[in-house]
Design an enzyme around this catalytic site. Sequence first.
Site, short mmCIF file in Angstrom:
data_model
loop_
_atom_site.label_atom_id
_atom_site.label_comp_id
_atom_site.label_asym_id
_atom_site.label_seq_id
_atom_site.Cartn_x
_atom_site.Cartn_y
_atom_site.Cartn_z
N ASP A 177 0.86 -1.19 0.00
CA ASP A 177 0.00 0.00 0.00
C ASP A 177 0.89 1.24 0.00
OD1 ASP A 177 -2.80 1.21 0.49
OD2 ASP A 177 -1.56 2.17 2.02
N HIS A 190 -4.45 14.50 -9.70
CA HIS A 190 -4.60 13.08 -10.04
C HIS A 190 -3.66 12.63 -11.15
CE1 HIS A 190 -8.01 12.11 -7.46
NE2 HIS A 190 -8.47 13.33 -7.72
N GLU A 221 -4.50 2.30 -4.73
CA GLU A 221 -3.05 2.45 -4.58
C GLU A 221 -2.42 1.21 -3.96
OE1 GLU A 221 -4.85 4.39 -0.84
OE2 GLU A 221 -5.37 4.11 -2.95
#
Length: 316
Positions: A177, A190, A221
């Site tokens: 992560d 973004h 993610e």
Amino acid sequence: MEDSDDFLRLILDSIAENIAVIDEGGGIRFVNHSWSQFGSDNACSITQDWSKMNYLSVCDSAALAGDEFGMLAGNGIKSVIDQKEAYFNLEYPCHSNNEQRWFIMRVSPFELNKERFFVISHQDVTERKLAEKAVEKLARRDGLTNIYNRRAFDEILSEQWQQCLTLKQPISLAVIDLDHFKLLNDTYGHQIGDDCLIAVSALLKNFARRTGDVCARYGGEEFAVIWSYTTLLEALVLSKALLEEIRQLKIPNERSPIAPYMTASIGLVEMTPNRILETRDLIAQADDLLYQAKESGRNKVSSLIVVPSSAVENQN
């Protein structure tokens, strides 16, 4: 003219499909030009008199040599000869040294002068098959990062689990992560977030080069790496190296409380598959370990070996 043998032969010879006619014993009674030409182009030893060959014998010989499709073809032809089936179709690969090829074999009966015959045709469906494979490949890839998506990850993990079960070998799973990725998106936009995901995915490919290694975008993610036939000790070395390489990308994330650049956390687990454990147990344990890594400060690996009666855990 329409009733002459020459006229009918010319029609059959003009057809692109490879066509043969056999009798009830499997003896070849006729082949068209495409059939003969295919044999010649593919270094087949039978190029002159196909009438001396028995098609069923060829299929049986292939089956005895371990050719699954030879067995399926032979059984399918026999089912039509024995009138158990009205017709038979089989799609099969027929790759050469230079190209991939697929064909569909069709078997259908007819009767002439009270004698039964069987038309066997082989149609080249390579173009369609390659198109299907291209679509399938796209369906298994994440559109942004061009690594496997979650659907493909689940399928491949199941396959690798079964292989490790058969071979009694360990399998390690890392769930990764990106720390405070939302802050990166909120700060830089973004597009920069997408660039970050692409860069991390490119790194992951370098850590999934061996047979049985697979990297995938797990969701958002999060990423995952499957290391088949790999112990926790080996996977831990790889995981630590991966974290360091993510840090070395120096992707700015100035609002992160950990570092002014992107870092990551990893939940890493090793299991040796058995009849009790399942892939969902592997995933659940890796998710729990990822949570522990994040709760204990992030930018680290939390790892565990799962054995039948106990577990060994450490954080790094």
